[in-house]
Design a protein around this motif. Structure first.
Motif: not given
Length: 563
Positions: A195-223
């Motif tokens: 989980g990531r806080d990409a919109n700067g609101d202090g929360r890591k929210d899977p229901n927020n598209i900014y947070d979820a998109a960055l988290a998905a990118g991090e997940y795809l890029c790992h390893a």
């Protein structure tokens, strides 16, 4: 055929014969979305290779939308073949504004933090399309959070994976089993790690598209994956959901979006076909056993004989329901939008506006009208931007007819500008807010040196003047300041004699006007020199906002030599 591709697949289930035929035809044609029939073709890895035994995928292998992109996408010459249409047409290329912005922001962020990954935003768009239909057509609020939860089925082992609760229901509302959550369909245990806080609101929210998109990118890029390499790209997609059909579908949408896309207003994107986790309604759960007295005869219009009920997509006929004699309530027609916020909006450079531009859509009777697209736009030669760096965005009015723009972040440019709100409705006039950005200010100024500033005539002062500016108790960076050798404590004109600074040519000057505090609010003046005049002199430092500090400078002759 679209209905067949629009339904959801269960983990481990095979595709229908029609879906398989369409995939095979796409592969044979080399058309957009063509997938080799061999899972290992082109260096692709199997699902087992993508995730070692015991590993979970990002989504818990939850179901996904199997709808394929249109065959009308622009192709290279000579690659199209005649296949039945299996999607909804060119409107599929449109991606809701906030959703598209989130994908592009994630791409930019990872280009800086993981440049070797080479994540394209189109891959996030492809996964977002398959997982939630781009957050159900962009049904998000001004901050990018979905207007209603997007939940996958209960992962209780009945047709899907069996994943016991890991978040005490915090994200998915289920304290017994986990469910995939949000527009990118993360299971809670995966979100806890990625989980990531990409919109700067202090929360890591899977229901927020900014947070979820960055988290998905991090997940795809790992390893240490490089997504420009075909094998790594396929491995990344399979790690998200371990299904060859899923890989084929995502790659089809990836190639489709690579052909071109465009922005559409939030809430107006094409909804996915069929029923899936992005659809509102009851989630799959065991049917409770009715109590003995709960059995009631069917209602007159409810068929009780097998085979007489409504048919499924592609099934046989059914007895049409009796028409409802009550005429439908006509949808309200918006006649105007009106301002509901304050008058002038003001903020200091580098800060966030405390007030927001907001409007209310009403009909001819002054009653609120919901679901009206309203575009907010920053107009003028200014670097102020809405949250997430956008200068324009479209929102949908709520049930009270209200739409409020997100906060505006002031840049460094000062002056007035306009926030314009227009309804995407013919013959409805827009409204405008006047906004202004003022220069950075300080309300406090203190010396950071504790030495007495002295010099002999004709020499330079050994120590330099250093001060710190503050605003409301915090460091005040980027604040303009002046420094003047004044004649008296209440004066403002510079002296004609006494201590002085030097300009670029080495000439004496007694006033500096182009000073500015650094990122910590600190300011160090250039070296000061003494002429032949002795005595005590005053140096006044003043900042934008009115903070002042007066410093004493002493020029004394050295003691005479004793004979």
């Amino acid at each position: 055929m679209s209905a067949l591709f629009g339904r959801r697949l269960r983990r481990g289930a095979t595709t229908t014969a029609v879906a398989a035929a369409a995939i095979a035809a796409l592969s044979a044609s080399q058309a957009p979305g063509a997938i080799p029939s061999d899972a290992s073709a082109g260096g692709a890895r199997s699902a087992a290779d993508a995730n070692p035994p015991g590993d979970s995928s990002a989504t818990g292998d939850s179901p996904y939308y199997t709808e394929l992109p249109p065959l009308t996408t622009p192709d290279k010459p000579g690659t199209s073949i005649d296949l039945p249409a299996i999607s909804t047409g060119p409107a599929e290329a449109g991606i809701p504004a906030s959703v598209l912005a989130a994908y592009k922001q994630a791409e930019q962020s990872l280009a800086e933090t993981k440049p070797g990954c080479n994540l394209p935003w189109q891959l996030l768009a492809a996964i977002g399309k398959v997982e939630s239909g781009q957050a159900r057509g962009g049904r998000v609020d001004a901050n990018g959070t979905t207007l209603s939860p997007i939940l996958g089925p209960v992962l209780n082992g009945v047709g899907f994976a069996n994943i016991s609760d890991t978040d005490d229901g915090a994200y998915d509302g289920d304290s017994t089993h986990d469910r995939a959550v949000g527009p990118m369909q993360f299971i809670p245990s995966t979100w806890a790690t990625w989980g990531r806080d990409a919109n700067g609101d202090g929360r890591k929210d899977p229901n927020n598209i900014y947070d979820a998109a960055l988290a998905a990118g991090e997940y795809l890029c790992h390893a240490n994956r490089d997504l420009s390499v075909d094998a790594d790209l396929r491995q990344a997609i399979l790690s998200y959901n371990r299904s060859q059909e899923y890989l084929n579908t995502v790659l089809s949408w990836l190639e489709y979006y690579n052909k071109g896309t465009h922005e559409v207003p939030d809430g107006t994107g094409v909804l996915p076909v069929g029923t899936g986790p992005a659809d509102p309604g009851p989630s799959p759960s065991p049917t409770p056993t009715p109590s003995p007295d709960s059995t009631k005869p069917p209602k007159p219009n409810t068929p009780s004989t097998p085979g007489t009920g409504p048919s499924k997509p592609g099934g046989g006929g059914s007895t049409p329901p009796s028409p409802d004699p009550t005429p439908p309530t006509p949808k309200p027609v918006v006649k105007r939008i009106e301002k509901t916020g304050t008058g002038t909006l003001t903020a200091m450079a580098g800060s966030q506006f405390t007030e927001r531009a907001s409007v209310r859509a009403v009909d001819a009777a002054g009653e609120p009208v919901a679901d009206v697209p309203v575009r907010f736009e920053i107009v003028g030669d200014i670097d102020a931007r809405f949250t997430a760096g956008k200068s324009a965005l479209t929102l949908i009015t709520d049930e009270d007819g209200m739409a409020s723009a997100p906060p505006v972040e002031a840049g460094e440019q000062t002056g007035e500008f306009t926030i314009r709100a227009t309804a995407d409705v013919k013959n409805v006039a827009g409204v405008e807010y006047t906004a202004s950005v003022t220069a950075r200010q300080a309300d406090g100024l203190t010396s950071t040196g504790d030495k007495e500033l002295t010099a002999a005539p004709g020499t330079e002062f050994e120590d330099q003047v250093s001060v710190k500016a503050t605003y409301e108790g915090a460091a005040a960076p980027g604040v303009a300041a002046t420094a003047t050798m004044i004649t008296a404590a209440g004066g403002s004109a510079p002296r004609a004699d006494g201590p002085y600074f030097k300009d670029a040519d080495g000439n004496p000057i007694r006033e500096l006007t182009d000073l500015k505090t650094d990122a910590d609010g600190a300011l160090q003046l250039p070296k000061i020199y003494a002429d032949d005049t002795t005595g005590t002199f005053l140096l006044r430092i003043e900042t934008e906002g009115g903070a002042t500090l007066t410093v004493e400078l002493k020029v004394t002759a050295p003691p005479a030599d004793t004979p």
